[in-house]
Design a protein around this motif. Structure first.
Motif, mmCIF file in Angstrom:
data_model
loop_
_atom_site.group_PDB
_atom_site.id
_atom_site.type_symbol
_atom_site.label_atom_id
_atom_site.label_comp_id
_atom_site.label_asym_id
_atom_site.label_seq_id
_atom_site.Cartn_x
_atom_site.Cartn_y
_atom_site.Cartn_z
ATOM 1 N N VAL A 114 16.112 20.719 -65.626
ATOM 2 C CA VAL A 114 15.665 21.063 -64.325
ATOM 3 C C VAL A 114 15.008 19.957 -63.757
ATOM 4 C CG1 VAL A 114 14.514 22.504 -62.602
ATOM 5 C CG2 VAL A 114 15.469 23.538 -64.801
ATOM 6 N N THR A 115 15.731 19.439 -62.535
ATOM 7 C CA THR A 115 14.993 18.429 -61.726
ATOM 8 C C THR A 115 14.656 18.777 -60.145
ATOM 9 O OG1 THR A 115 17.188 17.647 -60.994
ATOM 10 C CG2 THR A 115 16.596 16.659 -62.979
ATOM 11 N N ASP A 116 14.952 19.909 -59.903
ATOM 12 C CA ASP A 116 14.577 20.352 -58.408
ATOM 13 C C ASP A 116 13.441 21.283 -58.597
ATOM 14 O OD1 ASP A 116 14.543 20.888 -55.721
ATOM 15 O OD2 ASP A 116 16.560 21.926 -55.712
ATOM 16 N N LEU A 117 12.300 20.638 -58.194
ATOM 17 C CA LEU A 117 11.182 21.513 -58.064
ATOM 18 C C LEU A 117 10.468 21.643 -56.895
ATOM 19 C CD1 LEU A 117 11.307 19.977 -60.998
ATOM 20 C CD2 LEU A 117 9.060 20.930 -61.315
ATOM 21 N N ARG A 118 9.989 22.713 -56.288
ATOM 22 C CA ARG A 118 9.347 23.018 -54.940
ATOM 23 C C ARG A 118 8.085 23.696 -55.100
ATOM 24 N NH1 ARG A 118 14.145 22.903 -51.523
ATOM 25 N NH2 ARG A 118 15.996 22.061 -52.892
ATOM 26 N N PHE A 119 7.094 22.818 -55.015
ATOM 27 C CA PHE A 119 5.676 23.475 -54.942
ATOM 28 C C PHE A 119 5.300 23.623 -53.420
ATOM 29 C CE2 PHE A 119 6.135 20.585 -58.643
ATOM 30 C CZ PHE A 119 5.496 21.131 -59.462
ATOM 31 N N LEU A 120 4.807 25.199 -53.489
ATOM 32 C CA LEU A 120 4.588 25.456 -52.228
ATOM 33 C C LEU A 120 3.014 25.234 -51.734
ATOM 34 C CD1 LEU A 120 6.500 28.961 -52.089
ATOM 35 C CD2 LEU A 120 7.257 26.494 -51.426
ATOM 36 N N GLY A 121 2.146 25.000 -52.659
ATOM 37 C CA GLY A 121 0.744 24.668 -52.083
ATOM 38 C C GLY A 121 -0.021 25.648 -51.963
ATOM 39 N N HIS A 122 0.081 27.073 -52.136
ATOM 40 C CA HIS A 122 -0.698 27.997 -51.807
ATOM 41 C C HIS A 122 -2.010 28.079 -52.824
ATOM 42 C CE1 HIS A 122 1.467 30.209 -48.725
ATOM 43 N NE2 HIS A 122 2.526 29.455 -49.232
ATOM 44 N N PRO A 123 -2.978 28.834 -52.416
ATOM 45 C CA PRO A 123 -4.296 28.622 -53.479
ATOM 46 C C PRO A 123 -4.184 29.164 -54.709
ATOM 47 C CG PRO A 123 -4.621 30.149 -51.377
ATOM 48 C CD PRO A 123 -3.300 29.309 -51.356
ATOM 49 N N ASP A 124 -4.432 28.443 -55.805
ATOM 50 C CA ASP A 124 -4.619 29.037 -57.172
ATOM 51 C C ASP A 124 -5.472 29.778 -57.355
ATOM 52 O OD1 ASP A 124 -4.043 29.482 -59.671
ATOM 53 O OD2 ASP A 124 -4.621 27.475 -60.298
ATOM 54 N N GLY A 125 -5.254 30.948 -58.019
ATOM 55 C CA GLY A 125 -6.429 32.144 -57.992
ATOM 56 C C GLY A 125 -6.595 32.863 -56.940
ATOM 57 N N ARG A 126 -6.123 32.575 -55.719
ATOM 58 C CA ARG A 126 -6.365 33.631 -54.468
ATOM 59 C C ARG A 126 -5.070 33.800 -53.848
ATOM 60 N NH1 ARG A 126 -9.599 29.617 -51.156
ATOM 61 N NH2 ARG A 126 -8.685 28.180 -52.188
ATOM 62 N N LEU A 127 -3.840 33.832 -54.619
ATOM 63 C CA LEU A 127 -2.738 33.980 -53.914
ATOM 64 C C LEU A 127 -2.451 35.364 -53.544
ATOM 65 C CD1 LEU A 127 0.074 32.376 -53.753
ATOM 66 C CD2 LEU A 127 0.704 33.335 -55.811
ATOM 67 N N GLN A 128 -1.595 35.588 -52.350
ATOM 68 C CA GLN A 128 -1.684 36.970 -51.823
ATOM 69 C C GLN A 128 -0.146 36.930 -51.564
ATOM 70 O OE1 GLN A 128 -3.746 39.476 -51.829
ATOM 71 N NE2 GLN A 128 -5.228 38.434 -52.898
ATOM 72 N N PRO A 129 0.408 38.337 -51.275
ATOM 73 C CA PRO A 129 1.888 38.283 -50.816
ATOM 74 C C PRO A 129 2.025 38.289 -49.237
ATOM 75 C CG PRO A 129 1.065 40.546 -51.792
ATOM 76 C CD PRO A 129 -0.116 39.326 -51.782
ATOM 77 N N THR A 130 1.344 37.272 -48.499
ATOM 78 C CA THR A 130 1.208 37.363 -47.222
ATOM 79 C C THR A 130 2.616 36.981 -46.629
ATOM 80 O OG1 THR A 130 0.897 34.833 -47.383
ATOM 81 C CG2 THR A 130 -0.994 36.362 -47.635
ATOM 82 N N ILE A 131 2.652 37.073 -45.209
ATOM 83 C CA ILE A 131 3.792 36.954 -44.578
ATOM 84 C C ILE A 131 4.128 35.247 -44.718
ATOM 85 C CG2 ILE A 131 4.693 36.743 -42.234
ATOM 86 C CD1 ILE A 131 4.972 39.254 -43.093
ATOM 87 N N GLU A 132 3.060 34.354 -44.849
ATOM 88 C CA GLU A 132 3.319 33.177 -44.974
ATOM 89 C C GLU A 132 3.962 32.616 -46.290
ATOM 90 O OE1 GLU A 132 0.415 33.763 -41.866
ATOM 91 O OE2 GLU A 132 0.430 34.565 -43.817
ATOM 92 N N LEU A 133 3.498 33.311 -47.114
ATOM 93 C CA LEU A 133 4.264 33.082 -48.563
ATOM 94 C C LEU A 133 5.470 33.469 -48.621
ATOM 95 C CD1 LEU A 133 3.977 32.124 -51.669
ATOM 96 C CD2 LEU A 133 3.130 34.228 -52.269
ATOM 97 N N ARG A 134 5.853 34.687 -48.008
ATOM 98 C CA ARG A 134 7.179 35.486 -48.027
ATOM 99 C C ARG A 134 8.099 34.379 -47.230
ATOM 100 N NH1 ARG A 134 6.397 41.390 -45.985
ATOM 101 N NH2 ARG A 134 8.511 41.226 -45.039
#
Length: 255
Positions: free
Chosen positions: A94-114
């Motif tokens: 795998v060479t295609d990686l996308r890091f979204l940068g949301h907070p580790d340990g505090r992730l929530q299923p927000t509209i922004e993450l969706r």
């Protein structure tokens, strides 16, 4: 027959074996942290890429809350974990990686993450999305880290209805990203699996990928042994020959 034996026979009766000839060409793996895919499904990823499928990783956080080295700044830890994940991905093709940068340990299923996962879906156009289960497992609590549950819930919502709905996240249309319909959702770390991927020929690549995460692993030999034992247990549940390894998924096919 004991309970374990009944479960093994029952699963082998209902679990299908994945075939590389199923017509899928692009797969998106959604996870919460760097290393999640390698602990969970890197054997499957290696099988996919070996069969010529294009695989992309979508990782919700940078993993800055991981590790036990307090002398390392969290920004340095995030950079290290991204580097480790890129090296691990290379081990399984795998060479295609996308890091979204949301907070580790505090992730929530927000509209922004969706929205952010929907963006990647519309960019990559996968036929199959693989994501962690959004349901807590009381029999194996380690599979139910809150960040994993959040990433799973957001991924399911992104697959349906967000990514296919032109009126969800209208800013994505402004970015030129048209709706995309995902037809398969594979859930990891859940219960009642329906598909098994035989990883007997790729488990060594999975272990090599996993051991790239040096900041997270204190005892590589123990980790390798546990991964192998877990793969063999899944292989037995799927009805594979003795000693074979597998990874299990609950698959939902979506019109």
């Amino acid at each position: 027959m004991d309970t374990a034996g009944r479960r093994e026979r029952a699963l082998s009766d209902v679990v299908d074996q994945w075939s590389p000839d199923d017509g899928v060409r692009r797969v998106l793996m959604v996870t919460a942290h760097p290393d999640d895919v390698d602990f969970g499904t890197a054997g499957t990823v290696a099988a996919f890429t070996k069969a010529g499928l294009e695989v992309t990783y979508c990782i919700a956080t940078n993993g800055e809350a991981g590790g036990s080295d307090r002398s390392l700044s969290r920004s340095d830890m995030a950079a290290l974990r991204q580097s480790e994940q890129r090296a691990a991905a290379a081990e399984v093709g795998v060479t295609d990686l996308r890091f979204l940068g949301h907070p580790d340990g505090r992730l929530q299923p927000t509209i922004e993450l969706r929205r952010d996962i929907s963006r990647v879906i519309r960019q990559v156009k996968p036929e199959r999305v693989v994501a962690p289960s959004p349901e807590r497992r009381w029999d194996f609590i380690f599979a139910s880290h809150p960040d994993h549950l959040a990433a799973g819930e957001a991924a399911v919502c992104a697959v349906y209805p967000d990514a296919r709905n032109p009126f969800a996240h209208p800013e994505l249309l402004s970015e030129g990203l048209e709706p995309w319909t995902v037809h398969e959702l594979w859930i990891t770390s859940g219960t009642d699996p329906t598909v098994a991927v035989d990883t007997s020929s790729t488990i060594e690549r999975k272990i090599a990928a996993l051991l790239c995460h040096k900041s997270q692993i204190d005892d590589p030999d123990t980790v390798a042994r546990r991964v192998t034992d877990g793969g063999r247990a899944s292989g037995a549940l799927a009805g594979l020959p003795e000693g074979a390894t597998a990874e299990l998924f609950r698959v939902t096919r979506i019109p």
